[in-house]
Design an enzyme around this catalytic site. Structure first.
Site, PDB file in Angstrom:
ATOM      1  N   GLY A   1     -18.647   3.316  -2.948  1.00 22.21           N
ATOM      2  CA  GLY A   1     -19.949   3.462  -2.334  1.00 22.21           C
ATOM      3  C   GLY A   1     -20.926   3.852  -3.505  1.00 22.21           C
ATOM      4  O   GLY A   1     -22.070   3.598  -3.481  1.00 22.21           O
TER       5      GLY A   1
ATOM      6  N   GLY B   1     -17.743   7.487  -2.610  1.00 24.29           N
ATOM      7  CA  GLY B   1     -16.714   7.515  -3.692  1.00 24.29           C
ATOM      8  C   GLY B   1     -16.968   6.700  -4.661  1.00 24.29           C
ATOM      9  O   GLY B   1     -18.004   6.131  -4.991  1.00 24.29           O
ATOM     10  N   ASN B   2     -15.988   6.342  -5.423  1.00 30.14           N
ATOM     11  CA  ASN B   2     -15.917   4.998  -6.447  1.00 30.14           C
ATOM     12  C   ASN B   2     -16.481   3.732  -6.115  1.00 30.14           C
ATOM     13  O   ASN B   2     -17.393   3.443  -6.590  1.00 30.14           O
ATOM     14  CB  ASN B   2     -14.532   4.625  -6.990  1.00 30.14           C
ATOM     15  CG  ASN B   2     -14.486   3.870  -8.129  1.00 30.14           C
ATOM     16  OD1 ASN B   2     -15.136   4.183  -9.200  1.00 30.14           O
ATOM     17  ND2 ASN B   2     -13.852   2.830  -7.875  1.00 30.14           N
TER      18      ASN B   2
ATOM     19  N   LYS C   1       0.943  -1.228  -0.085  1.00 29.24           N
ATOM     20  CA  LYS C   1       0.084  -0.095  -0.011  1.00 29.24           C
ATOM     21  C   LYS C   1       0.858   0.963  -0.014  1.00 29.24           C
ATOM     22  O   LYS C   1       2.043   1.274   0.483  1.00 29.24           O
ATOM     23  CB  LYS C   1      -0.817  -0.140   1.296  1.00 29.24           C
ATOM     24  CG  LYS C   1      -2.181   0.634   1.166  1.00 29.24           C
ATOM     25  CD  LYS C   1      -3.128   0.138   0.168  1.00 29.24           C
ATOM     26  CE  LYS C   1      -4.408   0.768   0.335  1.00 29.24           C
ATOM     27  NZ  LYS C   1      -5.664  -0.411  -0.202  1.00 29.24           N
TER      28      LYS C   1
END
Ligand code: GLU
Length: 416
Positions: free
Chosen positions: A223, A220-221, A106
């Site tokens: 949800g 966002g992308n 990450k």
């Protein structure tokens, strides 16, 4: 005692619990508790006003025993190295539970992208890649989008990498725009993968999704696609959604297109026509069948777990539930689809993107989605079977499946 909300402490505590059930070799356990490598760096960025601002960046390669490390990059004002470590650990378990030949990583930059111009954002993204270019690549570590990053940012990073290295290597980063080698279906992939797991969990629980209700935290992308897909695929009524500014509610259901249009014109979901406002706190405590946390860590905690009234928690966010909340939700009989299972659709289609980049031949969206369904459904049932066989909750079960796979790769390599 106050609850420890440090995400890395939580990720380690979750692993410790699984290690106990697995009777994991202590040396293996010690190795898997820490990231294998991490990079910390400063990124000087020339700002539009002529000044130079220095941003702090991180990349953590948690474990690459099963294949090249893989995971997104977040741009967030509250980013910390421990958050990135936790997210990198969860990526390791995520790729293992999805059974794709990748490790976990990450990245993050401490920044507030909303306060940056497009030019500043581009220079910051390129600066990030300049710092990690030597340590990433198709066979080493492959970044992707995450919170506040998107296909355009991936495109700038790809270009920076290719300019530095002097050759084209589209598979160095995923979540790219289609024009630069992105995969069909990558945009909705995280939400769609989650839908397949919700479908399976609902079958187990005897819930008819066409008569069910859902609440979604985060728009966002992930949800927003979850809202669209759960309505289109199952006819589930989404009664509440929220973003960081607040939530909206309508007991008769929220029309996805109306919410999206309002969001596009105002930048927020609140004040959407035909809705009542609802706080993020109240949204989580609504009496719905499916609760979908799709925002950030530590949303279901010891503070609110007692008040959660859903039947299924589908964790499309990473790390939304603390261990204390887990215990409460499990004791209430709520079915949790744990994060690194539920939201594995994104990285699974990222893997498909890498495969397509490798042989320069591209699949249509139907093929991508079919293969995603197969992967997610198999992963869901591997975890559910483990939970029943070992009489453990679904999160521990997901860890058992994942840790077994990673530990086996570590053992076979002769590392521990
Ligand atoms: N950021 C996404 C996740 O947390 C996707 C990672 C990827 O595609 O590598 O799963």
């Amino acid at each position: 005692m106050t609850e420890n909300l440090n995400p890395f402490a939580i990720a380690q505590a979750q692993l410790d619990e699984a290690a106990k059930v697995l009777q994991l070799d202590p040396d293996m356990h010690a190795f898997l508790r820490r990231p294998m490598r991490e990079f910390h760096f400063s990124i000087p960025v020339r700002m539009d006003d002529g000044s130079t601002k220095t941003f702090q960046g991180f990349r953590v390669q948690y474990n690459d025993a099963r294949g090249p490390a893989k995971g997104g990059i977040r741009f967030h004002p509250d980013e910390t190295i421990d958050t990135v470590r936790a997210l990198a650990a969860w990526m390791t378990w995520k790729t293992a539970v999805a059974d794709i030949p990748l490790g976990g990583a990450k990245g993050g930059i401490i920044c507030d992208p909303r306060k940056l111009s497009q030019g500043e954002l581009e220079r910051l993204s390129r600066g990030y890649m300049r710092n990690i270019a030597r340590y990433v690549g198709l066979t080493q570590d492959v970044p992707a989008p995450d919170v506040n990053t998107n296909p355009q940012i991936m495109a700038w990073m790809l270009d920076e990498y290719e300019v530095l290295m002097g050759h084209r290597e589209p598979g160095v980063i995923t979540g790219k725009p289609l024009e630069l080698g992105g995969s069909a279906g990558r945009g909705p992939a995280t939400a769609l993968g989650g839908m397949f797991t919700i479908r399976e969990a609902a079958k187990l629980r005897g819930i008819d999704l066409s008569k069910a209700t859902a609440a979604i935290q985060g728009f966002g992308n992930v949800g927003s696609f979850a809202h669209k897909l759960i309505t289109e695929m199952f006819g589930t009524k989404v009664v509440a959604v929220s973003d960081e500014f607040g939530g909206i509610y309508n007991k008769n259901g929220l029309d996805y297109n109306v919410v999206l249009e309002h969001l596009n014109s105002t930048g927020k979901v609140i004040d959407c026509p035909g809705t009542e406002p609802i706080s993020n706190k109240d949204l989580l405590e609504l009496e719905v069948d499916i609760l979908i946390p799709a925002a950030i860590e530590n949303q279901l905690t010891s503070q609110n777990a007692d008040n959660i009234k859903c039947q299924i928690v589908a964790e499309l966010a990473n790390g939304p539930t603390t261990p204390e909340a887990d215990d409460v939700l499990n004791s209430k009989g709520i079915y949790i689809i744990p994060d690194f299972l539920c939201n594995g659709g994104g990285v699974t289609v990222s893997y498909f993107e890498m495969v397509q980049n490798g042989y320069q031949y591209y699949w249509d969206e139907e093929m991508v989605n079919q293969r995603l369904d197969h992967k997610m459904t198999s992963a869901f049932h591997a975890v559910d079977k483990m939970a029943k066989a070992k009489k453990v909750d679904t999160r521990v079960a997901a860890y058992l499946v994942a840790v077994n796979r990673v530990a086996e790769a570590v053992r076979l390599r002769g590392w521990v």
